[in-house]
Design an enzyme around this catalytic site. Structure first.
Site, mmCIF file in Angstrom:
data_model
loop_
_atom_site.group_PDB
_atom_site.id
_atom_site.type_symbol
_atom_site.label_atom_id
_atom_site.label_comp_id
_atom_site.label_asym_id
_atom_site.label_seq_id
_atom_site.Cartn_x
_atom_site.Cartn_y
_atom_site.Cartn_z
ATOM 1 N N TRP A 126 23.960 -96.532 -34.565
ATOM 2 C CA TRP A 126 24.602 -95.253 -34.921
ATOM 3 C C TRP A 126 23.645 -94.474 -35.818
ATOM 4 O O TRP A 126 23.099 -95.030 -36.773
ATOM 5 C CB TRP A 126 25.931 -95.468 -35.663
ATOM 6 C CG TRP A 126 26.409 -94.153 -36.216
ATOM 7 C CD1 TRP A 126 26.913 -93.118 -35.497
ATOM 8 C CD2 TRP A 126 26.317 -93.704 -37.584
ATOM 9 N NE1 TRP A 126 27.163 -92.053 -36.334
ATOM 10 C CE2 TRP A 126 26.815 -92.381 -37.611
ATOM 11 C CE3 TRP A 126 25.874 -94.287 -38.773
ATOM 12 C CZ2 TRP A 126 26.879 -91.623 -38.794
ATOM 13 C CZ3 TRP A 126 25.937 -93.546 -39.943
ATOM 14 C CH2 TRP A 126 26.438 -92.229 -39.947
ATOM 15 N N GLU B 278 26.846 -95.844 -30.609
ATOM 16 C CA GLU B 278 28.101 -95.314 -31.150
ATOM 17 C C GLU B 278 27.993 -93.789 -31.237
ATOM 18 O O GLU B 278 27.086 -93.264 -31.871
ATOM 19 C CB GLU B 278 28.349 -95.903 -32.544
ATOM 20 C CG GLU B 278 29.602 -95.369 -33.223
ATOM 21 C CD GLU B 278 29.825 -95.956 -34.623
ATOM 22 O OE1 GLU B 278 28.904 -96.617 -35.156
ATOM 23 O OE2 GLU B 278 30.916 -95.731 -35.177
ATOM 24 N N LYS C 96 29.399 -89.830 -32.157
ATOM 25 C CA LYS C 96 30.126 -89.186 -33.249
ATOM 26 C C LYS C 96 30.113 -87.678 -33.073
ATOM 27 O O LYS C 96 29.108 -87.100 -32.696
ATOM 28 C CB LYS C 96 29.485 -89.571 -34.589
ATOM 29 C CG LYS C 96 30.267 -89.060 -35.779
ATOM 30 C CD LYS C 96 29.858 -89.779 -37.055
ATOM 31 C CE LYS C 96 30.569 -89.164 -38.243
ATOM 32 N NZ LYS C 96 30.357 -89.925 -39.473
ATOM 33 N N ASP D 189 34.236 -95.392 -31.889
ATOM 34 C CA ASP D 189 34.857 -95.456 -33.219
ATOM 35 C C ASP D 189 35.985 -94.432 -33.176
ATOM 36 O O ASP D 189 35.747 -93.258 -32.865
ATOM 37 C CB ASP D 189 33.797 -95.100 -34.268
ATOM 38 C CG ASP D 189 34.327 -95.086 -35.696
ATOM 39 O OD1 ASP D 189 35.393 -94.474 -35.928
ATOM 40 O OD2 ASP D 189 33.663 -95.646 -36.587
ATOM 41 N N HIS E 181 35.780 -90.831 -34.515
ATOM 42 C CA HIS E 181 34.648 -89.998 -34.112
ATOM 43 C C HIS E 181 34.933 -89.003 -33.000
ATOM 44 O O HIS E 181 34.030 -88.583 -32.281
ATOM 45 C CB HIS E 181 33.472 -90.891 -33.703
ATOM 46 C CG HIS E 181 32.858 -91.592 -34.875
ATOM 47 N ND1 HIS E 181 31.686 -92.289 -34.799
ATOM 48 C CD2 HIS E 181 33.257 -91.690 -36.155
ATOM 49 C CE1 HIS E 181 31.390 -92.798 -35.976
ATOM 50 N NE2 HIS E 181 32.338 -92.452 -36.817
ATOM 51 N N HIS F 55 34.833 -99.605 -32.893
ATOM 52 C CA HIS F 55 34.968 -99.584 -34.340
ATOM 53 C C HIS F 55 36.388 -99.122 -34.616
ATOM 54 O O HIS F 55 36.752 -97.986 -34.284
ATOM 55 C CB HIS F 55 33.981 -98.599 -34.986
ATOM 56 C CG HIS F 55 32.687 -99.236 -35.347
ATOM 57 N ND1 HIS F 55 31.682 -98.564 -36.018
ATOM 58 C CD2 HIS F 55 32.235 -100.503 -35.158
ATOM 59 C CE1 HIS F 55 30.673 -99.398 -36.204
ATOM 60 N NE2 HIS F 55 30.970 -100.566 -35.691
ATOM 61 N N ASP G 118 36.922 -87.931 -39.963
ATOM 62 C CA ASP G 118 36.420 -89.306 -39.923
ATOM 63 C C ASP G 118 36.460 -89.898 -41.325
ATOM 64 O O ASP G 118 35.432 -90.171 -41.921
ATOM 65 C CB ASP G 118 34.986 -89.277 -39.371
ATOM 66 C CG ASP G 118 34.385 -90.661 -39.272
ATOM 67 O OD1 ASP G 118 35.124 -91.594 -38.913
ATOM 68 O OD2 ASP G 118 33.181 -90.801 -39.556
ATOM 69 N N ASP H 205 37.685 -92.767 -42.524
ATOM 70 C CA ASP H 205 37.524 -94.220 -42.686
ATOM 71 C C ASP H 205 38.500 -94.829 -43.676
ATOM 72 O O ASP H 205 38.123 -95.632 -44.525
ATOM 73 C CB ASP H 205 36.067 -94.556 -43.053
ATOM 74 C CG ASP H 205 35.121 -94.321 -41.897
ATOM 75 O OD1 ASP H 205 35.206 -95.081 -40.920
ATOM 76 O OD2 ASP H 205 34.323 -93.363 -41.949
ATOM 77 N N ASP I 174 35.883 -100.853 -39.122
ATOM 78 C CA ASP I 174 34.938 -99.959 -39.803
ATOM 79 C C ASP I 174 35.711 -98.991 -40.709
ATOM 80 O O ASP I 174 36.176 -97.966 -40.250
ATOM 81 C CB ASP I 174 34.110 -99.179 -38.770
ATOM 82 C CG ASP I 174 33.066 -98.283 -39.437
ATOM 83 O OD1 ASP I 174 32.830 -98.445 -40.650
ATOM 84 O OD2 ASP I 174 32.504 -97.404 -38.742
HETATM 85 C C1 RNT Z 1 29.744 -93.674 -39.333
HETATM 86 C C2 RNT Z 1 29.906 -94.735 -38.305
HETATM 87 C C3 RNT Z 1 29.199 -96.026 -38.599
HETATM 88 C C4 RNT Z 1 29.278 -96.450 -40.026
HETATM 89 C C5 RNT Z 1 28.773 -97.831 -40.309
HETATM 90 C C6 RNT Z 1 28.549 -98.054 -41.750
HETATM 91 O O1 RNT Z 1 30.557 -92.604 -39.124
HETATM 92 O O2 RNT Z 1 31.254 -94.975 -38.083
HETATM 93 O O3 RNT Z 1 29.669 -96.999 -37.765
HETATM 94 O O4 RNT Z 1 30.594 -96.361 -40.502
HETATM 95 O O5 RNT Z 1 27.671 -98.069 -39.547
HETATM 96 ZN ZN ZN Z 2 31.771 -96.652 -36.872
#
Ligand code: RNT
Ligand code: ZN
Length: 416
Positions: free
Chosen positions: A181, A222, A224, A256, A259, A283, A291, A293, A323
């Site tokens: 990523w 990955e 985004k 993810d 994303h 993720h 995003d 998290d 994640d």
């Molecule tokens: C960031 C991505 C990525 C990170 C990690 C730390 O938006 O989701 O996966 O969260 O690699």
């Molecule tokens: Zn991620």
């Protein structure tokens, strides 16, 4: 009859074998990210977290050394049922006192302590090159940089990570999912959208030209949609990443669920990708408006994602990883809630009469389908969860939090 026996009989009337569900879940590894423990800091730099991601909050007791991070991880995992894998980032390299090498020069030996840690606990390891929080990011770009020196540096980092992933898989006996990523992108309207993507494509191709065993190392890309400071454009957009994986054998798409645009859902994308890819990676996170998290909860979309994995009979084709990173609450508790939530989502998905529900759909009996989908929501799932936790030797009810309070008093609050 005890509560489990009674619940089991209720589920059996729906055609669900709860013993089988419990047995199955025990075999499915969940990859637990090390970075919840220290706000995605790692051990190879002092600088800030960059790459368009951010932790918010300043809860005391953050892990600052490998020993602390390992102890916190152990504490959290002692409160979580199920089979785990350890998910590491390259910035968590552990150097000998006085030793330092830059990311393009990392070697397996810098992860030896983590490998020992994982092996002692019977866990596999997943790995991530760290393309952020590093000064060699030029104008916010790494693998898609027009500066050949910068781009090459990060390609070398990626190649080093392939070698490290291969080592991790060989040592642990479990395949290593290696996720790429990058936070590359632009704050404002670019003049060239294709150039960075062509360079990103070339860079990942160069990284994947490093020899590795496709059964042992599972490279992913990955995607985004945006990041903080890169609101207008990302090199690794959804279409770019998905098409890259589709056209490069052995490369998996990683989704993810933070994303995408806020009305898109990854639960619907899982069965779409499974029509084409032998394996995919996830993720699992919780976006709030963006995003963000947040800690994964046992909420509707989380349950829906788990349902799709189970319904598609794809528990052996989907690599599941968490994640999230919340620095505003006790981090060990955050970890525990997130892992337990995904375990709950998977167990509840395994306790659904999917064949029966699919039949109703195919017969066009949408009236009964709606009725049954609503009825299964109130089956006595808590009793199945309790039994699963007991069999896994972890505290089933909210009393696990007493352990967190004790750990905070005895360990976390003593940290400088
Ligand atoms: C960031 C991505 C990525 C990170 C990690 C730390 O938006 O989701 O996966 O969260 O690699
Ligand atoms: Zn991620």
């Amino acid at each position: 009859m005890n509560r489990y026996e009674s619940a089991k009989a209720i589920y059996a009337a729906f055609g669900v074998d709860t013993d089988a569900a419990i047995a199955k879940l025990k075999t499915l590894p969940l990859s637990v990210h090390c970075w919840q423990g220290d706000d995605v800091t790692g051990f190879d730099h002092d600088g800030p977290l960059t790459g368009g991601i951010q932790t918010t909050g300043n809860y005391p007791g953050k892990a600052r050394t490998p020993e602390q991070l390992m102890a916190d991880f152990d504490k959290a995992m002692s409160l979580c049922p199920g089979k785990k894998k350890l998910n590491l980032h390259a910035c968590y390299a552990i150097f000998e006192p006085g030793e330092y090498v830059d990311r393009d020069k990392l070697e397996p030996k810098h992860f030896k302590k983590w490998v020992e840690f994982a092996k002692e606990r019977g866990m596999g390891i997943d790995f991530n090159p760290t393309f952020f929080s590093h000064p060699n990011t030029k104008d916010g770009l790494t693998l898609s940089s027009p500066d050949e020196d910068v781009r090459k540096f990060w390609v070398e980092h990626g190649k080093a990570c392939i070698r490290i992933s291969q080592y991790m898989a060989e040592e642990t006996g479990y395949p290593c999912v290696m996720n790429i990523w990058i936070g590359d992108g632009f704050k404002d309207i670019p003049a060239d959208r294709m150039g960075p993507r062509m360079r990103y494509k070339q860079s990942v191709e160069e990284i994947l030209s490093e020899p590795f065993d496709k059964n042992l190392v599972k490279p992913c890309v990955e995607s985004k949609v945006f990041g903080i400071g890169v609101e207008a454009y990302t090199s690794g957009s959804a279409e770019f990443s998905l098409t890259f994986a589709a056209t490069h054998e052995g490369c998996l798409p990683l989704m993810d669920n933070g994303h995408y645009h806020p009305t898109e859902v990854v639960s619907d994308k899982i069965p779409a990708l499974l029509c084409f890819f032998p394996e995919i990676a996830l993720h699992i996170t919780r976006p709030i408006r963006w995003d963000s998290d947040h800690v994964v909860l046992f909420d509707d979309e989380t349950k829906e994602m788990a349902k799709e994995i189970v319904r598609c009979d794809a528990t052996d084709r989907v690599y599941m990883a968490l994640d999230f990173f919340d620095a505003s609450i006790n981090r060990v508790s955050a970890w525990t809630v997130g892992v337990r939530s995904w375990q709950k989502a998977m167990l509840s998905a395994l306790c659904m009469p999917h064949a029966e529900l699919k039949k109703l759909q195919d017969e066009g009996n949408f009236t009964k389908l709606m009725v049954m989908q609503e009825e299964v929501k109130t089956l006595p799932f808590g009793d199945i969860w309790q039994k699963y936790c007991e069999e896994c030797g972890v505290i089933a009810d909210e009393k696990w939090f007493d352990e967190i309070v004790k750990y905070e008093e005895e360990v976390l609050s003593k940290r400088a």
